[in-house]
Scaffold this active site. Structure first.
Site: not given
Ligand code: 4GY
Length: 257
Positions: A89, A154, A169
């Site tokens: 995140p 894809r 597109d």
């Molecule tokens: N949102 N986008 C995400 C995520 C989980 C613990 C680091 C997200 O890409 N990944 O929420 N990942 C965490 C769980 C370790 C990633």
């Protein structure tokens, strides 16, 4: 294209890539997904891959050592440089533009975190880019990796048939897709917009473009603000807006086609 996925749940990631368009891309040899399990590179008898968080607090962190050994093996097994993405995140938001850029790489590696994440020093030394699939928290990076594999897969040449590739597109020009209809023409829940039944392909193209512009204006004004609209698109959007606002003032009138 080849995608290497570093994950403690290799079976799950592999199964995600086996269905639908992306599964077909794999059987057609356009895409190759390989998984690497950090546990296989742990040095102790317990195959430990996580450690307690320095500074205290709950949760575990993925250790440097197994991942360093894994990346050593991965890079050695690769004839070309690998672009490494960590999914979290904290990353930059994944967009269709980014997907298109990544889809052109011959080699991509996706690092999936678990627990509280990966030791920051490993990220600093092995990861090229940190990406997020959305502002929410998953319990691991695997589902985010599956999202990226699907979006990139894809786009591989030959993965989609003609009918599908024409559609793709619609997001690539920065707008939302138009509404779609199929049989029956007439249903208790309404009728298909007449223009779609007429066979006037220029009129259909115009209607679809207008709907795309209108929906983007209604639902994602942030996307519309980033679009450089030409005069024709601006005129279509004005037309949509006028009709939409008129329909709002006269409820029950419905949109005019
Ligand atoms: N949102 N986008 C995400 C995520 C989980 C613990 C680091 C997200 O890409 N990944 O929420 N990942 C965490 C769980 C370790 C990633």
């Amino acid at each position: 294209m080849r995608i290497d996925v570093i994950t403690l749940f290799p079976d799950f990631v592999r199964q995600c890539g086996e269905v639908g368009v992306v599964g077909r891309a794999q059987t057609r040899g356009l895409l190759q997904v390989q998984t690497w399990n950090p546990r296989d590179y742990a040095s102790d008898n317990y195959r430990t891959v996580d450690g307690r968080t320095f500074g205290g607090g709950p949760g575990m962190v993925m250790m440097i050592e197994p991942l360093r050994a894994l990346f050593g093996a991965l890079r050695q097994a690769s004839d070309e440089p690998t672009h490494v993405v960590y999914l979290s995140p904290q990353g930059a938001r994944l967009t269709q533009d980014k997907v298109q850029t990544l889809a052109r790489l011959p080699r991509l590696a996706l690092l999936c975190g678990r627990y509280e994440g990966v030791d920051e020093r490993l990220l600093a030394h092995e990861v090229d880019e940190e990406l997020s699939v959305g502002d929410f928290v998953l319990s691991g990076g695997e589902l985010a990796a599956a999202v990226l594999i699907d979006a990139v897969g894809r786009l591989q040449d030959g993965a989609l048939n003609d009918a599908q590739s024409a559609q793709q597109d619609s997001f690539s020009d920065g707008l939302l897709d138009c509404p779609h209809y199929t049989r029956p023409e007439r249903d208790a829940w309404g009728v298909v917009p007449p223009v779609l039944l007429g066979g006037d392909h220029a009129a259909i193209r115009r209607w679809r473009r207008k709907q795309s512009l209108g929906r983007t204006w209604l639902r994602r004004p942030d996307l519309l603000a980033q679009c450089a609209l030409d005069d024709q698109s601006r005129a279509l959007l004005d037309e949509f807006r006028r009709e939409y606002l008129a329909a709002q003032q006269a409820p029950g009138a419905g949109p005019q086609d």
